[in-house]
Structures are given as C-alpha cells and as structure tokens.
Scaffold this motif. Structure first.
Motif, PDB file in Angstrom:
ATOM      1  N   PHE A  53       0.866  -1.172   0.000  1.00 51.67           N
ATOM      2  CA  PHE A  53       0.000   0.000   0.000  1.00 51.67           C
ATOM      3  C   PHE A  53       0.906   1.227   0.000  1.00 51.67           C
ATOM      4  O   PHE A  53       1.905   1.264   0.724  1.00 51.67           O
ATOM      5  CB  PHE A  53      -0.895   0.022   1.243  1.00 51.67           C
ATOM      6  CG  PHE A  53      -1.768  -1.195   1.385  1.00 51.67           C
ATOM      7  CD1 PHE A  53      -3.028  -1.230   0.823  1.00 51.67           C
ATOM      8  CD2 PHE A  53      -1.304  -2.301   2.084  1.00 51.67           C
ATOM      9  CE1 PHE A  53      -3.829  -2.348   0.950  1.00 51.67           C
ATOM     10  CE2 PHE A  53      -2.102  -3.432   2.221  1.00 51.67           C
ATOM     11  CZ  PHE A  53      -3.372  -3.453   1.651  1.00 51.67           C
ATOM     12  N   LYS A  54       0.563   2.242  -0.799  1.00 51.11           N
ATOM     13  CA  LYS A  54       1.437   3.411  -0.877  1.00 51.11           C
ATOM     14  C   LYS A  54       0.633   4.705  -0.844  1.00 51.11           C
ATOM     15  O   LYS A  54      -0.543   4.745  -1.193  1.00 51.11           O
ATOM     16  CB  LYS A  54       2.312   3.352  -2.126  1.00 51.11           C
ATOM     17  CG  LYS A  54       1.558   3.230  -3.433  1.00 51.11           C
ATOM     18  CD  LYS A  54       2.527   3.013  -4.591  1.00 51.11           C
ATOM     19  CE  LYS A  54       1.766   2.829  -5.907  1.00 51.11           C
ATOM     20  NZ  LYS A  54       2.700   2.587  -7.027  1.00 51.11           N
ATOM     21  N   VAL A  55       1.326   5.764  -0.412  1.00 53.36           N
ATOM     22  CA  VAL A  55       0.734   7.090  -0.356  1.00 53.36           C
ATOM     23  C   VAL A  55       1.645   8.041  -1.122  1.00 53.36           C
ATOM     24  O   VAL A  55       2.869   7.968  -1.016  1.00 53.36           O
ATOM     25  CB  VAL A  55       0.560   7.561   1.108  1.00 53.36           C
ATOM     26  CG1 VAL A  55       1.882   7.518   1.863  1.00 53.36           C
ATOM     27  CG2 VAL A  55      -0.038   8.957   1.158  1.00 53.36           C
ATOM     28  N   ASN A  56       1.048   8.920  -1.905  1.00 50.42           N
ATOM     29  CA  ASN A  56       1.801   9.880  -2.700  1.00 50.42           C
ATOM     30  C   ASN A  56       2.025  11.146  -1.872  1.00 50.42           C
ATOM     31  O   ASN A  56       1.124  11.980  -1.737  1.00 50.42           O
ATOM     32  CB  ASN A  56       1.040  10.206  -3.989  1.00 50.42           C
ATOM     33  CG  ASN A  56       1.869  11.031  -4.956  1.00 50.42           C
ATOM     34  OD1 ASN A  56       2.858  11.651  -4.578  1.00 50.42           O
ATOM     35  ND2 ASN A  56       1.479  11.035  -6.214  1.00 50.42           N
ATOM     36  N   HIS A  57       3.230  11.304  -1.341  1.00 52.23           N
ATOM     37  CA  HIS A  57       3.508  12.439  -0.459  1.00 52.23           C
ATOM     38  C   HIS A  57       3.587  13.780  -1.200  1.00 52.23           C
ATOM     39  O   HIS A  57       3.598  14.829  -0.558  1.00 52.23           O
ATOM     40  CB  HIS A  57       4.807  12.192   0.310  1.00 52.23           C
ATOM     41  CG  HIS A  57       4.619  11.279   1.477  1.00 52.23           C
ATOM     42  ND1 HIS A  57       5.669  10.634   2.101  1.00 52.23           N
ATOM     43  CD2 HIS A  57       3.504  10.876   2.129  1.00 52.23           C
ATOM     44  CE1 HIS A  57       5.208   9.899   3.093  1.00 52.23           C
ATOM     45  NE2 HIS A  57       3.898  10.023   3.124  1.00 52.23           N
ATOM     46  N   SER A  58       3.659  13.732  -2.511  1.00 53.12           N
ATOM     47  CA  SER A  58       3.651  15.002  -3.250  1.00 53.12           C
ATOM     48  C   SER A  58       2.250  15.611  -3.273  1.00 53.12           C
ATOM     49  O   SER A  58       2.080  16.789  -3.588  1.00 53.12           O
ATOM     50  CB  SER A  58       4.142  14.782  -4.679  1.00 53.12           C
ATOM     51  OG  SER A  58       3.246  13.958  -5.409  1.00 53.12           O
ATOM     52  N   LYS A  59       1.238  14.805  -2.916  1.00 47.84           N
ATOM     53  CA  LYS A  59      -0.143  15.281  -2.895  1.00 47.84           C
ATOM     54  C   LYS A  59      -0.709  15.396  -1.484  1.00 47.84           C
ATOM     55  O   LYS A  59      -1.405  16.347  -1.163  1.00 47.84           O
ATOM     56  CB  LYS A  59      -1.023  14.346  -3.724  1.00 47.84           C
ATOM     57  CG  LYS A  59      -0.679  14.334  -5.202  1.00 47.84           C
ATOM     58  CD  LYS A  59      -1.625  13.422  -5.970  1.00 47.84           C
ATOM     59  CE  LYS A  59      -1.317  13.432  -7.464  1.00 47.84           C
ATOM     60  NZ  LYS A  59      -2.241  12.544  -8.214  1.00 47.84           N
ATOM     61  N   LYS A  85      -1.688  11.666   4.054  1.00 43.47           N
ATOM     62  CA  LYS A  85      -2.572  10.520   4.259  1.00 43.47           C
ATOM     63  C   LYS A  85      -3.559  10.478   3.107  1.00 43.47           C
ATOM     64  O   LYS A  85      -4.256  11.458   2.839  1.00 43.47           O
ATOM     65  CB  LYS A  85      -3.316  10.651   5.597  1.00 43.47           C
ATOM     66  CG  LYS A  85      -4.222   9.477   5.904  1.00 43.47           C
ATOM     67  CD  LYS A  85      -4.840   9.621   7.293  1.00 43.47           C
ATOM     68  CE  LYS A  85      -5.720   8.420   7.624  1.00 43.47           C
ATOM     69  NZ  LYS A  85      -6.313   8.539   8.991  1.00 43.47           N
ATOM     70  N   ASP A  86      -3.600   9.342   2.420  1.00 43.20           N
ATOM     71  CA  ASP A  86      -4.486   9.209   1.272  1.00 43.20           C
ATOM     72  C   ASP A  86      -5.943   9.341   1.734  1.00 43.20           C
ATOM     73  O   ASP A  86      -6.407   8.548   2.560  1.00 43.20           O
ATOM     74  CB  ASP A  86      -4.265   7.845   0.603  1.00 43.20           C
ATOM     75  CG  ASP A  86      -4.925   7.780  -0.767  1.00 43.20           C
ATOM     76  OD1 ASP A  86      -6.151   7.995  -0.834  1.00 43.20           O
ATOM     77  OD2 ASP A  86      -4.213   7.503  -1.751  1.00 43.20           O
ATOM     78  N   PRO A  87      -6.685  10.326   1.224  1.00 41.20           N
ATOM     79  CA  PRO A  87      -8.063  10.540   1.696  1.00 41.20           C
ATOM     80  C   PRO A  87      -9.019   9.408   1.323  1.00 41.20           C
ATOM     81  O   PRO A  87     -10.060   9.239   1.966  1.00 41.20           O
ATOM     82  CB  PRO A  87      -8.465  11.844   1.000  1.00 41.20           C
ATOM     83  CG  PRO A  87      -7.573  11.931  -0.197  1.00 41.20           C
ATOM     84  CD  PRO A  87      -6.288  11.302   0.202  1.00 41.20           C
ATOM     85  N   LYS A  88      -8.675   8.613   0.304  1.00 37.57           N
ATOM     86  CA  LYS A  88      -9.555   7.520  -0.120  1.00 37.57           C
ATOM     87  C   LYS A  88      -9.227   6.215   0.599  1.00 37.57           C
ATOM     88  O   LYS A  88     -10.124   5.534   1.094  1.00 37.57           O
ATOM     89  CB  LYS A  88      -9.452   7.331  -1.632  1.00 37.57           C
ATOM     90  CG  LYS A  88      -9.989   8.500  -2.450  1.00 37.57           C
ATOM     91  CD  LYS A  88      -9.912   8.212  -3.938  1.00 37.57           C
ATOM     92  CE  LYS A  88     -10.486   9.371  -4.751  1.00 37.57           C
ATOM     93  NZ  LYS A  88     -10.425   9.107  -6.218  1.00 37.57           N
ATOM     94  N   THR A  89      -7.949   5.855   0.624  1.00 34.19           N
ATOM     95  CA  THR A  89      -7.554   4.562   1.209  1.00 34.19           C
ATOM     96  C   THR A  89      -7.172   4.657   2.678  1.00 34.19           C
ATOM     97  O   THR A  89      -7.156   3.655   3.387  1.00 34.19           O
ATOM     98  CB  THR A  89      -6.368   3.969   0.427  1.00 34.19           C
ATOM     99  OG1 THR A  89      -5.222   4.842   0.577  1.00 34.19           O
ATOM    100  CG2 THR A  89      -6.701   3.838  -1.047  1.00 34.19           C
ATOM    101  N   GLY A  90      -6.830   5.876   3.141  1.00 33.42           N
ATOM    102  CA  GLY A  90      -6.388   6.045   4.525  1.00 33.42           C
ATOM    103  C   GLY A  90      -4.951   5.640   4.758  1.00 33.42           C
ATOM    104  O   GLY A  90      -4.464   5.648   5.891  1.00 33.42           O
TER     105      GLY A  90
END
Length: 247
Positions: free
Chosen positions: A152-158, A161-166
C-alpha cells in the motif's frame, strides 16, 4: 553505575557532569559505547524474528537545517537510514488510530536506498504475505512484488494521508523525528556528525529506547529503562558464559 544510569536514561555529558562531578568526557564516551553495544545485542536478537506482518517503511537522511531554519540541507557525510515500524489499528474514542508496536532502524548499505540495499532488511523482518505501507519511492513496488508482500502506498507530493484509502506513513516519520531530536538532546549534534562506529551504535541505542517505550505503553507497565538494560546485560553475560562452556 550512576554514569551508566544517566547514559541509558539519555542524559547529556553536560547534565551528567553536574550530577557526577568527577566525570571525565572520555569516560562518558567510553561508557556510551558500552551501553550502546549492549543495546545492539538486544536488537540483534529481535532481528532474527520474521514478525513484521503489518508495517510501515521509509528512508531518512541525517542532515541539518541551513542557519537552523527551513528545509534540511543534504551534504557530504549525510547518512541514509531505513526504518520499519510494525503497526496495529486500534480504536480510541470512537476513532481508528494506527499504533506503533516495534521499530527497526538501520543504515542503508553503501549509503544508497536502492533495491539491493533495502531488500535484505525487509526480508529479515517481514513475515510471509505481510502488508507494507510506503511512499512512492521507486524501489518499493519491485521489492514487494518479488517478496509477495501486499503493498500500500501514499503519494507524499499530494498528501500525507491518502483521503480515499487512509494509507499513511506517519508512524515511521514520527520515529525519524524522535531519533533526530534524541541525538541533539543527548549529544548536541545531528546523528551524521558522529563517527561511523559511533553513529551505528547510537542508532542501536535509539532503537532500543523507542522499543522499550512502546513495550511499556502496550503492557501498561512503567517504563524503567535502566532496569531493562541491566536485564539485557545479564542475558548477554549468560550467553557468553554458555558459549565458552561449549568450547
């Protein structure tokens, strides 16, 4: 014994000298190495266990801020470290939170965060089929695919904490901040300004301290660092005696 207690508890040389008036700087440094080697013995025993089933992973570089403000500036001598944090989701006041359970932090081989450098460290701790949470650094997808880990990954440039996946890596980022702050508090320098052997052993001490704190919170017991350190020391002495008896 008093000086060992002060070092384990994180007292700087300047503070320790106010308590132990006759303390010499060289003696303090030598005892720091002794304390740190005992902590390394404890950490190495934990590293033989493939017990990380749901963990965050991230790299960090030790450096300093230019003029003590703004973003950290990388420079010659900066060291790359790799951290894994085993986590669990708990519910508190009706909200789900991610709680850290155990930390493992090490140097990146050849001071590079490549697949070849990161993979052995992940292999040593990840249980088969474990879940790994990372940012979008290019080495992670290949490692997760090869080791058959759920990635599972999160894009730190955006966002953090991913608002969809958490998905997030806030726990491991917090560990990095804690260790850098701890180094400045006890040794008045960023970790990369220590010698190579000093930095390796310091990370072992920092990791051991963090894990003792996490254990105390999980069990509800009072954190007694020095008593825990003495227990590890006794175990190490016992292991050495047992090995010598076999020879």
């Amino acid at each position: 014994m008093k000086t060992l207690f002060l070092i384990v508890e994180g007292f700087s040389y300047q503070l320790a000298k106010k308590i132990s008036v006759d303390l010499n700087k060289n003696t303090y440094t030598r005892l720091c190495r002794y304390v740190e080697r005992v902590c390394k013995y404890s950490n190495d025993k934990r590293r033989t266990m493939k017990n990380f089933t749901n963990f965050q992973a991230d790299e960090t570089v030790t450096s300093k801020r230019k003029y003590q403000r703004g973003k950290r500036m990388r420079r010659n001598g900066s060291k790359w470290c790799f951290t894994m944090v085993e986590c669990a989701t708990v519910e508190s006041n009706g909200k789900k939170k991610t709680r850290s359970l155990e930390v493992d932090i090490r140097f990146c081989e050849n001071n590079k965060r490549t697949i070849e450098s990161l993979k052995p460290m992940i292999v040593s701790r990840a249980a088969p089929g474990a879940s790994i949470y990372t940012d979008c650094w290019k080495a992670y997808p290949a490692i997760a695919k090869e080791l058959e880990l759920e990635h599972f990954k999160v894009n730190h440039s955006k966002f953090f904490k991913d608002p969809k996946t958490g998905v997030h890596t806030n726990n491991v980022e917090g560990v990095h901040a804690l260790i850098k702050r701890d180094s400045s508090r006890q040794f008045f320098r960023s970790p990369d300004k220590k010698s190579d052997i000093g930095l390796v052993l310091y990370l072992e001490l920092a990791q051991w301290r963090v894990n003792r704190g996490l254990e105390a919170r999980a069990t509800g017991n009072t954190k007694n660092l020095f008593r825990s350190w003495l227990t590890i020391l006794k175990q190490e002495v016992s292991d050495i005696k047992n090995k010598s008896n076999r020879i």
